[in-house]
Design an enzyme around this catalytic site. Structure first.
Site, mmCIF file in Angstrom:
data_model
loop_
_atom_site.group_PDB
_atom_site.id
_atom_site.type_symbol
_atom_site.label_atom_id
_atom_site.label_comp_id
_atom_site.label_asym_id
_atom_site.label_seq_id
_atom_site.Cartn_x
_atom_site.Cartn_y
_atom_site.Cartn_z
ATOM 1 C CG HIS A 1 -2.152 -0.830 1.040
ATOM 2 N ND1 HIS A 1 -2.132 -2.196 1.051
ATOM 3 C CD2 HIS A 1 -3.442 -0.483 0.832
ATOM 4 C CE1 HIS A 1 -3.357 -2.659 0.865
ATOM 5 N NE2 HIS A 1 -4.176 -1.634 0.729
ATOM 6 C CG HIS B 1 2.692 -3.109 6.647
ATOM 7 N ND1 HIS B 1 3.458 -3.977 5.914
ATOM 8 C CD2 HIS B 1 1.550 -2.932 5.945
ATOM 9 C CE1 HIS B 1 2.807 -4.308 4.812
ATOM 10 N NE2 HIS B 1 1.642 -3.699 4.811
#
Ligand SMILES: CC(C)=CCC/C(C)=C/CC/C(C)=C/COP(=O)(O)O
Length: 286
Positions: free
Chosen positions: A207, A249
């Site tokens: 992303h 993440h």
């Protein structure tokens, strides 16, 4: 300077010495000469042991030059340079593990939307909306739609190159994820939609790469008013932040992802498909 690990009790009296490689301890005999076929990291460890260093210091310079050791003595340099060469990898290792520890700690602190009952669990739907806004499928579908609908050659050129950039991003991120294989944070709930098998890995954030690359692309190729340009930058930042807040993440995955996406845009510019190139390609295939 002796390494801290060399201070083990087994070093006196010719008994085996413990050496460490990747956290696994291996025995090294002081009485046997160094095996030239030993992996470089073992040679380095052996050389940093004080007893071994003494033994090596007592060798004649000619023997030391001929030993083929990877510690720099082959060039006939004295111990200070050797110590400098041996110290650097340990310093780098210490710096890297400290950075990793800070990264894990910070990512855990920031993962406040990892599930509904997390401290910021109520913001999770908003974070998931940001996740969708940076997902590959809406970007690919939206770009393909604009390409199809565009009636100007310039518009088609821009959309085609954005589409190629998005595909390139998926491939490059997939390769890096498969090579690095860093697991997602333990507090992440794997409830993302439409993922590839490599997406079980977290480094780098796909992303973040996409947001950075598309952000640069939009700012460079779409003439946007100043408030809209600020909005694009804000969106890029929020997509990155939402990855960590959702617990998807660690911070370093996102920071590296931003850098990678920034560089990917340079690659798109380098490989830019002009209408002439396209016509040439289509002409060749026809
Ligand atoms: C046409 C085609 C190949 C579409 C695939 C689009 C797709 C499934 C992209 C995956 C996007 C994704 C879930 C990336 C993972 O992002 P992270 O930020 O979690 O690394």
């Amino acid at each position: 300077m002796p390494s801290p690990k060399a201070k083990n009790p087994g070093r006196s009296g010719g008994s085996p010495v413990l050496g460490s490689s990747n956290g696994r301890y291996e025995f090294m005999s002081l009485t046997k000469p160094l095996n030239r076929s030993s992996p470089p990291h073992l040679l380095q460890r052996q050389g940093s042991d004080p007893t071994t260093a003494r033994l090596r210091a007592s060798e004649s310079p000619t023997r030391r030059r001929g030993s083929g050791s990877s510690t720099g003595s082959a060039s006939g340099q004295g111990p200070p340079e050797e110590d400098g060469i041996r110290l650097n990898p340990s310093l780098i290792r210490v710096a890297l593990s400290s950075l990793l520890a800070i990264d894990l700690w910070l990512s855990k602190q920031l993962g406040v939307c990892a599930c509904e009952d997390s401290s910021w669990g109520s913001v999770r739907p908003l974070m998931k909306l940001l996740e969708i806004s940076g997902h590959g499928i809406p970007w690919l579908a939206g770009t393909a739609y604009c390409l199809y609908k565009s009636d100007s050659a310039a518009g088609q050129e821009v959309m085609l190159n954005l589409f190629m950039g998005l595909l390139l991003d998926l491939i490059l991120v997939g390769i890096v994820k498969a090579l690095v294989r860093r697991r997602r944070p333990a507090h992440n709930r794997m409830d993302m939609f439409a993922t590839f098998s490599v997406d079980r890995y977290s480094f780098p954030s796909g992303h973040a790469t996409r947001a950075a690359m598309c952000g640069r692309f939009l700012l460079a190729h779409l003439v946007l008013a100043a408030p809209l340009r600020v909005l694009v930058l804000l969106w890029v930042g929020l997509v990155g932040l939402s990855r960590v807040m959702l617990g998807r993440h660690n911070v370093t995955d996102v920071v590296f992802g931003f850098w990678m996406g920034y560089c990917q845009y340079n690659l798109v510019e380098m490989l830019w498909l002009s209408p002439q190139t396209l016509q040439g390609l289509l002409g060749q295939s026809a």
